[in-house]
Every structure is written in C-alpha cells, then in structure tokens.
Scaffold this active site. Structure first.
Site, PDB file in Angstrom:
ATOM      1  N   GLU A  35      76.059  87.150  -0.540  1.00 55.33           N
ATOM      2  CA  GLU A  35      74.978  87.335   0.368  1.00 55.33           C
ATOM      3  C   GLU A  35      75.470  88.892   1.188  1.00 55.33           C
ATOM      4  OE1 GLU A  35      72.361  83.538   1.680  1.00 55.33           O
ATOM      5  OE2 GLU A  35      74.612  83.698   2.074  1.00 55.33           O
TER       6      GLU A  35
ATOM      7  N   LYS B 110      64.564  83.723   5.277  1.00 45.99           N
ATOM      8  CA  LYS B 110      65.212  84.239   4.138  1.00 45.99           C
ATOM      9  C   LYS B 110      64.456  83.811   2.676  1.00 45.99           C
ATOM     10  CE  LYS B 110      69.411  82.881   3.950  1.00 45.99           C
ATOM     11  NZ  LYS B 110      70.906  82.715   3.884  1.00 45.99           N
TER      12      LYS B 110
END
Length: 125
Positions: free
Chosen positions: A26, A104
């Site tokens: 990420e 997200k």
C-alpha cells in the site's frame, strides 16, 4: 458551552491518490482515498453579504485535504482522518466542528468482498 452553529458546509467525494496503509505494498503502490467533510460554522454573515471572505473557502479546504492525503504516508485511516480534522480546525477559524470520513475503496482483506473500509471522526474546538 455555546451552542453549535446550525449551518454545515459539506464537501463529498474528494478523491485523491495517496500511499497510506499498514501493508508495504500500500505504501509502495498507493491507492485512491475518498474523503467527505462536514464543516459546521455560522454561515449567516456569508449568506447576508454574499462575500467569499465571509465563509469557508471550499477551494482552500480541498487544497488542504489534498496536501494531507497526497503527503506524508501514515499507516491508519484513523491517523489520516485526525490529521485532516486538526488541520481544518487550525486553518479555518469559522469552523467550530468538523466531521471527516476517509474511505479506502481498494481495501484488501483476505477472503472478503468489500466495497470499502472507512473511518469517520468528529472533532470540535
């Protein structure tokens, strides 16, 4: 304690790219984040004067959010949301309360079918 202002400015669906997350990929690859804000302020003077300097400038709020989301990576959505909330309260004196939702949409949880993960925080002066 004074009553909260009855008015709210909402900025919904601010979509930005950042490198936040607990997992190394990420922080390397990055991903989209979607931010929603509710800014409570007394907007009566702005309504009466029709003057931009009497309200919270949406463009400036957007730029501040973009600076944070596109800036220094953090691991948690909670940390990202708190940073946005504190920055808004520090920079915009008219804002008495801010609610920040950070989502997200590309969250990866093994074995899950999930549209998004999100955190909402609510901060006042």
């Amino acid at each position: 304690m004074p009553a909260m202002p009855p008015d709210t400015i909402s900025l919904a669906g601010i979509t930005l790219y950042g490198y936040h997350g607990a997992r190394p990929e990420e922080r390397t690859l990055g991903q989209r984040f979607i931010v929603d804000l509710d800014l409570d302020a007394d907007l009566r003077n702005a309504a009466a004067t029709d003057a931009l300097d009497s309200t919270v400038n949406y463009s400036e709020v957007y730029a501040l959010v973009a600076e944070i989301v596109e800036g220094e990576p953090v691991k948690l959505l909670e940390t990202l949301a708190e940073g946005i909330a504190q920055a808004v309260l520090k920079r915009f004196s008219q804002v008495q309360r801010v609610r920040v939702r950070v989502a997200k949409p590309g969250v990866a949880i093994a074995g899950s079918v999930l549209r998004e993960a999100a955190v909402t925080i609510d901060r006042t002066r």
